[in-house]
Write a protein that holds these residues in place. Structure first.
Motif, PDB file in Angstrom:
ATOM      1  N   ALA A 186       0.599  -0.824  -0.438  1.00  0.00           N
ATOM      2  CA  ALA A 186       0.114   0.010   0.368  1.00  0.00           C
ATOM      3  C   ALA A 186       0.932   1.131   0.167  1.00  0.00           C
ATOM      4  N   ALA A 187       2.190   1.550   0.320  1.00  0.00           N
ATOM      5  CA  ALA A 187       2.746   2.568   1.299  1.00  0.00           C
ATOM      6  C   ALA A 187       3.357   2.971  -0.160  1.00  0.00           C
ATOM      7  N   GLY A 188       4.434   1.479  -0.958  1.00  0.00           N
ATOM      8  CA  GLY A 188       4.961   2.116  -2.541  1.00  0.00           C
ATOM      9  C   GLY A 188       6.406   1.590  -2.096  1.00  0.00           C
ATOM     10  N   LEU A 189       7.017   1.235  -2.788  1.00  0.00           N
ATOM     11  CA  LEU A 189       8.530   0.862  -2.463  1.00  0.00           C
ATOM     12  C   LEU A 189       9.569   2.420  -1.610  1.00  0.00           C
TER      13      LEU A 189
ATOM     14  N   TRP B 259      -0.263  -1.693  17.380  1.00  0.00           N
ATOM     15  CA  TRP B 259      -1.271  -0.791  16.602  1.00  0.00           C
ATOM     16  C   TRP B 259      -2.070  -0.711  15.493  1.00  0.00           C
ATOM     17  N   ILE B 260      -1.186  -1.204  14.223  1.00  0.00           N
ATOM     18  CA  ILE B 260      -1.461  -1.314  13.182  1.00  0.00           C
ATOM     19  C   ILE B 260      -2.592  -2.486  12.912  1.00  0.00           C
ATOM     20  N   GLU B 261      -1.928  -3.503  13.270  1.00  0.00           N
ATOM     21  CA  GLU B 261      -2.748  -4.534  12.891  1.00  0.00           C
ATOM     22  C   GLU B 261      -4.127  -4.780  13.649  1.00  0.00           C
TER      23      GLU B 261
ATOM     24  N   ALA C 183      -9.061   1.089   1.438  1.00  0.00           N
ATOM     25  CA  ALA C 183      -9.769   2.062   0.698  1.00  0.00           C
ATOM     26  C   ALA C 183      -9.175   3.505   0.986  1.00  0.00           C
ATOM     27  N   ASP C 184      -8.580   3.389   2.362  1.00  0.00           N
ATOM     28  CA  ASP C 184      -7.284   3.736   3.164  1.00  0.00           C
ATOM     29  C   ASP C 184      -6.064   3.797   3.828  1.00  0.00           C
TER      30      ASP C 184
ATOM     31  N   GLN D 289      -1.042   4.885   5.299  1.00  0.00           N
ATOM     32  CA  GLN D 289       0.967   4.550   5.339  1.00  0.00           C
ATOM     33  C   GLN D 289       1.842   5.225   5.202  1.00  0.00           C
ATOM     34  N   TRP D 290       0.756   6.128   4.189  1.00  0.00           N
ATOM     35  CA  TRP D 290       2.087   7.685   3.623  1.00  0.00           C
ATOM     36  C   TRP D 290       2.402   8.644   4.852  1.00  0.00           C
TER      37      TRP D 290
END
Length: 303
Positions: free
Chosen positions: A209-212, A250-252, A259-260, A265-266
């Motif tokens: 999702a974030a991109g490399l 926390w992320i899990e 959709a977000d 992640q950005w």
């Protein structure tokens, strides 16, 4: 100024390396090129399990990846660190490496950052994502089931993830002895980001999702934060393990809506970058700490 016990132990252990018998073949290569060998083993041993696991989870293989092997996979970075430490510093070096996990008397306030600081980073990322078109912070109602799930999650992550034994326990003391805290962190952060490369082929992963580029930049910023925590807690691998585990928990447990996911992640990686810049400005690039150089967890000879 008297050296801390951690630094004294590390210096004593590495001083003994000169007394190890000379070796040829693989052992001699490891002793001549410990960091290159370590990085190769971390990637090769972990990816040997990780790639089949991801391929299986994406339906590219005709079999289910055995769940117990996830525990084995999680301990491959730690195994790489132990192998190279044993080859270069013997049993005493391994005791020093694993002994960093037992450094827990660091002051109560240093436990707050891994637990509450990680929560603040992730919730702030969710709160900020409307700036990029996201839905914003949407936390579930508190319940005993939620508390139990979060507790189980962080304990499992802590038990099956040995990355910090590798990155901070093995690599950071060696790298910052030669290059300083900031340069060592940025160098190591690139490899930490690339280490997760197989996850970019998993459709639901946060890495994908974030991109490399964003993820690698975030890994470099994260490495600076981990070094700051490591250097200010007498080289405690336990504290950085807690920080790593709580971030993942926390992320899990409080994931962004599908959709977000990319936007969250950005925002999260941007916050890591901002925090890293603040820490460098406040604590300095050389040590990321106000402690003297003699108090830092560095390995100085024959690394």
């Amino acid at each position: 100024m008297q050296l801390s016990s951690t630094v004294t132990t590390a210096r004593t252990v590495l001083g003994r390396q000169a007394g190890l018998p000379s070796a040829v073949g693989p052992l001699g290569f490891i002793r001549r090129h410990p960091m290159a060998t370590f990085l190769f083993l971390v990637f090769a041993l972990t990816w040997a399990f990780q790639i089949p696991w991801i391929a299986s989870s994406e339906g590219w293989l005709s079999f289910e990846f055995p769940v117990p092997l996830l525990f084995v996979m999680g301990w491959m970075p730690g195994l790489a660190a132990i192998i190279v430490t044993g080859a270069t510093s013997g049993r005493a070096g391994i005791r020093t490496l694993l002994g960093r996990v037992l450094i827990w008397r660091v002051g109560f306030r240093w436990y707050l950052f891994p637990i509450l600081g990680s929560a603040a980073l992730w919730t702030a990322a969710l709160a900020l994502d409307p700036l990029l078109g996201g839905a914003g912070l949407q936390l579930p109602a508190f319940s005993l089931d939620l508390l139990l799930g979060a507790t189980i999650s962080v304990v499992l992550i802590l038990l099956i993830n040995s990355e910090e034994i590798a990155w901070r326990g093995f690599a950071m003391p060696r790298l910052q002895a030669r290059h300083g805290a900031l340069a060592a962190s940025l160098f190591l952060g690139v490899f930490e980001g690339l280490f997760h490369l197989p996850y970019f082929f998993r459709s639901t992963s946060d890495q994908a999702a974030a991109g490399l580029p964003v993820f690698v930049i975030g890994s470099m910023a994260g490495a600076v934060i981990f070094t700051w925590l490591f250097n200010n807690t007498r080289g405690s691998v336990l504290l950085v393990m807690l920080f790593h585990s709580f971030i993942n928990m926390w992320i899990e447990v409080f994931p962004a809506p599908a959709a977000d996911q990319a936007v969250a992640q950005w925002c999260f990686n941007a916050l890591l970058l901002i925090l890293a810049l603040v820490l460098v400005a406040v604590f300095g690039a050389d040590r990321l700490s106000r402690k003297s150089a003699l108090e830092l967890p560095v390995l100085v000879a024959g690394t």
